[in-house]
Motif scaffolding. Sequence first.
Motif, PDB file in Angstrom:
ATOM      1  N   GLU A  59       0.842  -1.188   0.000  1.00 53.60           N
ATOM      2  CA  GLU A  59       0.000   0.000   0.000  1.00 53.60           C
ATOM      3  C   GLU A  59       0.884   1.248   0.000  1.00 53.60           C
ATOM      4  O   GLU A  59       1.963   1.270   0.580  1.00 53.60           O
ATOM      5  N   SER A  67      -4.549  -1.014  -3.034  1.00 50.17           N
ATOM      6  CA  SER A  67      -5.699  -0.161  -3.345  1.00 50.17           C
ATOM      7  C   SER A  67      -5.271   1.243  -3.752  1.00 50.17           C
ATOM      8  O   SER A  67      -6.048   1.988  -4.339  1.00 50.17           O
ATOM      9  N   THR A  68      -4.018   1.609  -3.463  1.00 51.58           N
ATOM     10  CA  THR A  68      -3.517   2.950  -3.787  1.00 51.58           C
ATOM     11  C   THR A  68      -3.032   3.061  -5.229  1.00 51.58           C
ATOM     12  O   THR A  68      -2.800   4.172  -5.718  1.00 51.58           O
ATOM     13  N   LYS A  72      -2.748   3.549  -9.034  1.00 53.53           N
ATOM     14  CA  LYS A  72      -3.550   4.288 -10.015  1.00 53.53           C
ATOM     15  C   LYS A  72      -3.145   3.983 -11.457  1.00 53.53           C
ATOM     16  O   LYS A  72      -3.983   4.012 -12.349  1.00 53.53           O
ATOM     17  N   THR A 116      -7.742  -8.330  -9.192  1.00 55.85           N
ATOM     18  CA  THR A 116      -8.642  -7.196  -8.968  1.00 55.85           C
ATOM     19  C   THR A 116      -7.836  -5.907  -8.980  1.00 55.85           C
ATOM     20  O   THR A 116      -6.818  -5.799  -8.293  1.00 55.85           O
ATOM     21  N   ALA A 171      -8.501  -2.350  -7.933  1.00 50.37           N
ATOM     22  CA  ALA A 171      -9.495  -1.573  -7.192  1.00 50.37           C
ATOM     23  C   ALA A 171      -9.587  -0.134  -7.669  1.00 50.37           C
ATOM     24  O   ALA A 171     -10.681   0.378  -7.934  1.00 50.37           O
ATOM     25  N   ASN A 172      -8.444   0.545  -7.761  1.00 50.99           N
ATOM     26  CA  ASN A 172      -8.454   1.972  -8.084  1.00 50.99           C
ATOM     27  C   ASN A 172      -7.548   2.329  -9.263  1.00 50.99           C
ATOM     28  O   ASN A 172      -7.229   3.503  -9.463  1.00 50.99           O
ATOM     29  N   GLN A 210     -12.442  -1.767 -11.170  1.00 52.76           N
ATOM     30  CA  GLN A 210     -13.435  -1.016 -10.403  1.00 52.76           C
ATOM     31  C   GLN A 210     -13.395   0.480 -10.689  1.00 52.76           C
ATOM     32  O   GLN A 210     -14.372   1.179 -10.416  1.00 52.76           O
ATOM     33  N   SER A 211     -12.295   0.973 -11.233  1.00 52.30           N
ATOM     34  CA  SER A 211     -12.165   2.417 -11.473  1.00 52.30           C
ATOM     35  C   SER A 211     -11.488   2.739 -12.798  1.00 52.30           C
ATOM     36  O   SER A 211     -11.059   3.874 -13.016  1.00 52.30           O
TER      37      SER A 211
END
Length: 198
Positions: free
Chosen positions: A6, A28-29, A31, A49, A51-52, A77-78
């Motif tokens: 992270e 999750s961080t 990009k 996965t 996430a962001n 997801q993003s």
Amino acid sequence: SITIPEGIISIGDYALAGVRLSQVTFPSTLKTIGSHAFEDCYLKHGDITFANVRTIGAFAFFNCLIDSIKKTKIIFQSLEEIGECAFATNRNTSIAGCSALYVDFGDSPITIIQDYAFVSFGYYYSEIHINKINLKSIVSVGKFNFLLGYRIESASDFPPHLTSIPEGLNPSVNFLPNTVKRIESNAYVTSSSDYDKR
């Protein structure tokens, strides 16, 4: 295997290209994933996965998701943009064992899908399933991205910002949205074998 900690927000071009990894866990961080970042990594774990992650570069996972995988599931997801050949391969997937690719864009505000993002050259994945995708935000779709796994069946489902029907999109022939100005070569090709005959 590797767990990216992270706090990491980007992975650069060719960062882990050619490194043999059985599994990657993304934070999750994160990009951005750069071009060729995981090319030829031969991942053996089929579920990933993002996430962001908003941008995935060209060839980011090229020749990566093929080794001993029977079903590969990718969840976005993003995601906003995915590069050319990002999850493509030029290997014979029927020999390598990757028989099915499941892609879920969720509610990602996807705007650009570049050419061949999920294609296996010469040996298309035997199954490609796009479980969910938000077509309303799309402004550009490259060649052969929905060839086997997703079909736009009505004008109301057609991306309102898309002004052409790209090669291999293969929407239903029962409608032609008034936003469309160009129909590209092989726009309505229905299978890789049809394309090979051209």
